[in-house]
Design a protein around this motif. Sequence first.
Motif, PDB file in Angstrom:
ATOM      1  N   GLY A  31       0.826  -1.125   0.089  1.00 54.22           N
ATOM      2  CA  GLY A  31      -0.076   0.091  -0.040  1.00 54.22           C
ATOM      3  C   GLY A  31       0.770   1.247   0.198  1.00 54.22           C
ATOM      4  O   GLY A  31       2.043   1.214   0.432  1.00 54.22           O
ATOM      5  N   THR A  32       0.231   2.406  -0.547  1.00 57.26           N
ATOM      6  CA  THR A  32       0.893   3.562  -0.307  1.00 57.26           C
ATOM      7  C   THR A  32      -0.005   4.639   0.306  1.00 57.26           C
ATOM      8  O   THR A  32      -1.189   4.438   0.449  1.00 57.26           O
ATOM      9  N   LYS A  33       0.514   5.858   0.493  1.00 56.78           N
ATOM     10  CA  LYS A  33      -0.180   7.076   1.139  1.00 56.78           C
ATOM     11  C   LYS A  33      -1.186   7.319   0.076  1.00 56.78           C
ATOM     12  O   LYS A  33      -0.817   7.384  -0.939  1.00 56.78           O
ATOM     13  N   LEU A  83      -3.034   9.592  -2.487  1.00 56.90           N
ATOM     14  CA  LEU A  83      -2.378  10.965  -2.858  1.00 56.90           C
ATOM     15  C   LEU A  83      -2.876  12.302  -2.062  1.00 56.90           C
ATOM     16  O   LEU A  83      -2.317  13.094  -2.159  1.00 56.90           O
ATOM     17  N   ILE A  84      -4.209  12.296  -1.603  1.00 56.54           N
ATOM     18  CA  ILE A  84      -4.726  13.285  -0.917  1.00 56.54           C
ATOM     19  C   ILE A  84      -3.694  13.690   0.384  1.00 56.54           C
ATOM     20  O   ILE A  84      -3.150  14.648   0.543  1.00 56.54           O
ATOM     21  N   ASN A  85      -3.359  12.865   1.130  1.00 65.65           N
ATOM     22  CA  ASN A  85      -2.692  12.601   2.398  1.00 65.65           C
ATOM     23  C   ASN A  85      -1.303  13.215   1.829  1.00 65.65           C
ATOM     24  O   ASN A  85      -0.533  13.752   2.625  1.00 65.65           O
ATOM     25  N   GLN A  86      -0.712  12.397   0.676  1.00 65.06           N
ATOM     26  CA  GLN A  86       0.676  12.867   0.192  1.00 65.06           C
ATOM     27  C   GLN A  86       0.565  14.562  -0.068  1.00 65.06           C
ATOM     28  O   GLN A  86       1.570  15.036   0.501  1.00 65.06           O
ATOM     29  N   ALA A  87      -0.174  14.754  -0.542  1.00 65.97           N
ATOM     30  CA  ALA A  87      -0.347  16.402  -0.894  1.00 65.97           C
ATOM     31  C   ALA A  87      -0.482  17.331   0.420  1.00 65.97           C
ATOM     32  O   ALA A  87       0.392  18.309   0.430  1.00 65.97           O
ATOM     33  N   LEU A  88      -1.224  16.836   1.289  1.00 63.16           N
ATOM     34  CA  LEU A  88      -1.482  17.586   2.699  1.00 63.16           C
ATOM     35  C   LEU A  88      -0.103  17.622   3.263  1.00 63.16           C
ATOM     36  O   LEU A  88       0.395  18.629   3.999  1.00 63.16           O
ATOM     37  N   GLU A  89       0.510  16.198   3.261  1.00 67.06           N
ATOM     38  CA  GLU A  89       1.898  16.378   3.977  1.00 67.06           C
ATOM     39  C   GLU A  89       2.930  17.311   3.150  1.00 67.06           C
ATOM     40  O   GLU A  89       3.745  17.875   3.910  1.00 67.06           O
ATOM     41  N   GLU A  90       2.873  16.812   1.871  1.00 68.95           N
ATOM     42  CA  GLU A  90       3.860  17.716   1.125  1.00 68.95           C
ATOM     43  C   GLU A  90       3.586  19.080   1.234  1.00 68.95           C
ATOM     44  O   GLU A  90       4.797  20.163   1.590  1.00 68.95           O
ATOM     45  N   ARG A  93      -6.452   0.637  -9.356  1.00 69.00           N
ATOM     46  CA  ARG A  93      -5.992   1.013 -10.810  1.00 69.00           C
ATOM     47  C   ARG A  93      -5.540   2.346 -10.466  1.00 69.00           C
ATOM     48  O   ARG A  93      -4.659   3.011 -11.292  1.00 69.00           O
ATOM     49  N   PHE A  94      -6.487   3.498  -9.999  1.00 70.96           N
ATOM     50  CA  PHE A  94      -6.145   4.861  -9.842  1.00 70.96           C
ATOM     51  C   PHE A  94      -5.127   4.856  -8.898  1.00 70.96           C
ATOM     52  O   PHE A  94      -4.178   5.769  -8.962  1.00 70.96           O
ATOM     53  N   LEU A  95      -5.311   4.341  -7.715  1.00 69.83           N
ATOM     54  CA  LEU A  95      -4.312   4.870  -6.679  1.00 69.83           C
ATOM     55  C   LEU A  95      -2.978   4.364  -6.659  1.00 69.83           C
ATOM     56  O   LEU A  95      -2.305   5.077  -6.310  1.00 69.83           O
TER      57      LEU A  95
END
Length: 341
Positions: free
Chosen positions: A102-104, A106-113, A336-338
């Motif tokens: 699994g990965t983080k 996309l939304i959480n990645q963006a919030l953290e970035e 497929r999106f994530l």
Amino acid sequence: MLEKIETLKTESLAESENINSEKSLEEYRIKYLSRNGILNSLFEDFKKVDKESKGATGKSLNELKVSIQKIYDDKKANLEPDNIAGDDTTDITLPGRTFNKGTKHLINQALEEISGIFEKIGFKVYEGFEIEDEYHNFDALNTPDHHPSRDMQDTFYIDSKGKDRKYLLRTQTSSAQIRIMEKIKPPVRIISPGRVFRNEDVSSRSLAFFHQVEGLYVDRNVTFSELKGTLNYFAREYFGDSLKTRLRPSFFPFTEPSAEMDVECFLCKSKGCRVCKYTGWLEILGCGMVDPNVFETVGYDPEIFSGYAFGMGIERTLMIKHGVPDIRLFYENDIRFLKQF
Ligand code: DAH
């Protein structure tokens, strides 16, 4: 009893010939050496032997015990381990099965970035509440009762019967500005990521909830040019050096003056395309200088302090950045999106 011991000596020796596996060794141990085994019960019987025979019987019993223990130890030392896989023909040299890591999201990645970009220049992350009251979401942000955003059509209200305040699902992370200013005295320098809710029809461009990142900086002599410098720094870090930005005058009840920031359209580089509706620019955030009314509400003296605030929508920005055509894709959990991010 002596006779019995002698018989067992022969028997235990004979039986030891049949020990050829871990399993048969264990059976032997249980039969003779375990707590409920033959040896222990002989020692129990031995207690009842009359005095005259005790010497001879005891000696013989001890010999039996030593002999059986020795058989057990020798066998144990020399046995090959049982092949527990049995006759299974599994080829253990075959490569293993891979599994999806699994990965983080996309939304959480963006919030953290985004939070990280501001943390680098001294902002601290402060998370507000998703369930808010009208006061923190609207009144304290200089948004009067007649403002359309307070309408039932736009905001999810929570049944607040018997409560002193009307509760709702926050419509903007700006409520975190009030929460933090109530808590601490200037200087304030926070970034506040989180989820917000609006009563919108679901479509490819809108959902009933999305994410925002809010920023607030309050101190003595904070100027509009600092706001501009900070936002340009952010845009360069997040979108890359090459894209131009611009500020356009706008209106928000809690900032004066207010502005919106646009970045050059990623796709057409300002030439004009469908995504930027042929304007060459994409709006990414709202911002401005904190309205003196807001300072008065939280007990900061607007003659002494000034500050700037900004707020940006995450989904919209990500749709632009990654060319995501439908906002619903973020929440459908389609692997497929994530896995593209
Ligand atoms: N809260 C605004 C909204 O949801 C965005 C915003 C605008 C935030 C200006 C700010 C600001 O902090 O200064 O549309």
